[in-house]
Write a protein that holds these residues in place. Structure first.
Motif, short mmCIF file in Angstrom:
data_model
loop_
_atom_site.label_atom_id
_atom_site.label_comp_id
_atom_site.label_asym_id
_atom_site.label_seq_id
_atom_site.Cartn_x
_atom_site.Cartn_y
_atom_site.Cartn_z
N ASP A 1 0.04 21.96 -15.72
CA ASP A 1 0.72 23.26 -15.68
C ASP A 1 1.32 23.60 -17.04
O ASP A 1 1.24 24.75 -17.49
N ASP A 2 1.92 22.59 -17.69
CA ASP A 2 2.49 22.82 -19.03
C ASP A 2 1.40 23.20 -20.03
O ASP A 2 1.58 24.12 -20.84
N LEU A 3 0.26 22.51 -19.96
CA LEU A 3 -0.86 22.84 -20.85
C LEU A 3 -1.39 24.24 -20.56
O LEU A 3 -1.73 25.00 -21.47
N GLU A 4 -1.46 24.59 -19.30
CA GLU A 4 -1.94 25.93 -18.91
C GLU A 4 -1.00 27.00 -19.44
O GLU A 4 -1.42 28.04 -19.94
N LEU A 5 0.31 26.74 -19.34
CA LEU A 5 1.31 27.67 -19.86
C LEU A 5 1.19 27.79 -21.38
O LEU A 5 1.23 28.90 -21.93
N LEU A 6 1.01 26.67 -22.05
CA LEU A 6 0.84 26.68 -23.50
C LEU A 6 -0.41 27.45 -23.89
O LEU A 6 -0.40 28.25 -24.82
N ARG A 7 -1.51 27.22 -23.17
CA ARG A 7 -2.76 27.95 -23.44
C ARG A 7 -2.56 29.44 -23.26
O ARG A 7 -3.00 30.25 -24.06
N SER A 8 -1.84 29.81 -22.21
CA SER A 8 -1.57 31.22 -21.95
C SER A 8 -0.73 31.82 -23.07
O SER A 8 -1.02 32.92 -23.55
N TYR B 1 0.83 -1.21 0.00
CA TYR B 1 0.00 0.00 0.00
C TYR B 1 0.86 1.26 0.00
O TYR B 1 0.55 2.24 -0.69
N LEU B 2 1.95 1.24 0.76
CA LEU B 2 2.85 2.39 0.77
C LEU B 2 3.46 2.62 -0.62
O LEU B 2 3.57 3.76 -1.09
N GLN B 3 3.83 1.53 -1.30
CA GLN B 3 4.37 1.65 -2.65
C GLN B 3 3.28 2.17 -3.60
O GLN B 3 3.54 3.01 -4.46
N LEU B 4 2.06 1.67 -3.44
CA LEU B 4 0.94 2.13 -4.26
C LEU B 4 0.70 3.63 -4.04
O LEU B 4 0.52 4.38 -5.01
N ILE B 5 0.73 4.06 -2.78
CA ILE B 5 0.56 5.49 -2.47
C ILE B 5 1.68 6.30 -3.12
O ILE B 5 1.44 7.35 -3.72
N LYS B 6 2.92 5.79 -3.04
CA LYS B 6 4.06 6.47 -3.66
C LYS B 6 3.86 6.59 -5.17
O LYS B 6 4.08 7.65 -5.76
N ASP B 7 3.41 5.49 -5.81
CA ASP B 7 3.17 5.49 -7.26
C ASP B 7 2.07 6.48 -7.64
O ASP B 7 2.19 7.22 -8.62
N VAL B 8 0.98 6.47 -6.85
CA VAL B 8 -0.14 7.38 -7.13
C VAL B 8 0.31 8.83 -6.97
O VAL B 8 -0.04 9.69 -7.79
N ARG B 9 1.11 9.11 -5.95
CA ARG B 9 1.61 10.48 -5.75
C ARG B 9 2.49 10.90 -6.93
O ARG B 9 2.42 12.04 -7.38
N HIS B 10 3.31 9.96 -7.41
CA HIS B 10 4.17 10.26 -8.57
C HIS B 10 3.31 10.55 -9.81
O HIS B 10 3.56 11.51 -10.53
N GLN B 11 2.30 9.72 -10.04
CA GLN B 11 1.40 9.95 -11.17
C GLN B 11 0.68 11.28 -11.05
O GLN B 11 0.54 12.02 -12.04
N LEU B 12 0.26 11.61 -9.84
CA LEU B 12 -0.42 12.88 -9.61
C LEU B 12 0.52 14.05 -9.90
O LEU B 12 0.13 15.02 -10.55
N ALA B 13 1.76 13.94 -9.45
CA ALA B 13 2.75 15.00 -9.71
C ALA B 13 2.98 15.15 -11.20
O ALA B 13 3.06 16.28 -11.72
N CYS B 14 3.06 14.02 -11.91
CA CYS B 14 3.25 14.08 -13.38
C CYS B 14 2.05 14.74 -14.05
O CYS B 14 2.21 15.57 -14.96
N LYS B 15 0.86 14.38 -13.60
CA LYS B 15 -0.35 14.97 -14.19
C LYS B 15 -0.45 16.45 -13.86
O LYS B 15 -0.87 17.26 -14.70
N GLU B 16 -0.07 16.85 -12.66
CA GLU B 16 -0.08 18.27 -12.30
C GLU B 16 0.91 19.04 -13.17
O GLU B 16 0.61 20.14 -13.63
N LYS B 17 2.09 18.45 -13.41
CA LYS B 17 3.09 19.10 -14.27
C LYS B 17 2.54 19.23 -15.69
O LYS B 17 2.67 20.27 -16.32
N ALA B 18 1.93 18.15 -16.20
CA ALA B 18 1.34 18.19 -17.54
C ALA B 18 0.26 19.26 -17.61
O ALA B 18 0.17 20.00 -18.60
#
Length: 132
Positions: A56-63, A37-54
């Motif tokens: 942010d990148d899309l928001e910057l591109l839109r701007s 479960y701890l590894q799953l939480i770590k993986d989910v957090r990593h995916q969330l960080a990647c999606k947040e970055k994506a």
């Protein structure tokens, strides 16, 4: 009676050891689940960080695209204003050209009249000279 108590104690001891073994296996299983479960939480957090970055990148591109669109609209507006100014200048030049063409036509007509008048006078002069 002592033998029965010892056998009963041995049986209780065996039963307690079996329960301890079962509980230890359960603890081990729970610890393994906890790690998963701890590894799953770590993986989910990593995916969330990647999606947040994506995102942010899309928001910057839109701007950036929005700014570029505003700039293009501004350029188009300036081009339309310049086009209107050039159309006004063309209209003035066209009107002046028409005036010049009218003046030229009037001058040609006047020149033709004067030539005809001169020809008439020359003809009259020649006739008078012939009579004299």
């Amino acid at each position: 009676e002592t033998t029965v108590k010892i056998e009963s104690s041995d049986s209780l001891l065996d039963s307690a050891q079996l329960e301890i073994k079962t509980l230890n296996e359960r603890v081990s299983s729970l610890e393994s689940d906890k790690e998963a479960y701890l590894q799953l939480i770590k993986d989910v957090r990593h995916q969330l960080a990647c999606k947040e970055k994506a995102f942010d990148d899309l928001e910057l591109l839109r701007s950036d695209q929005s700014n570029e669109m505003e700039s293009l609209l501004s350029d188009m507006s300036a081009a339309n204003i310049r086009n209107s100014e050039l159309n006004e200048e063309l209209s003035c030049v066209s009107a002046k050209l028409e005036d010049c063409l009218r003046v030229e036509s009037d001058l040609r007509h006047q020149l033709l009249l004067e030539k005809n008048e001169i020809s008439s006078r020359d003809g009259a002069v020649v006739s008078l000279r012939d009579e004299v």
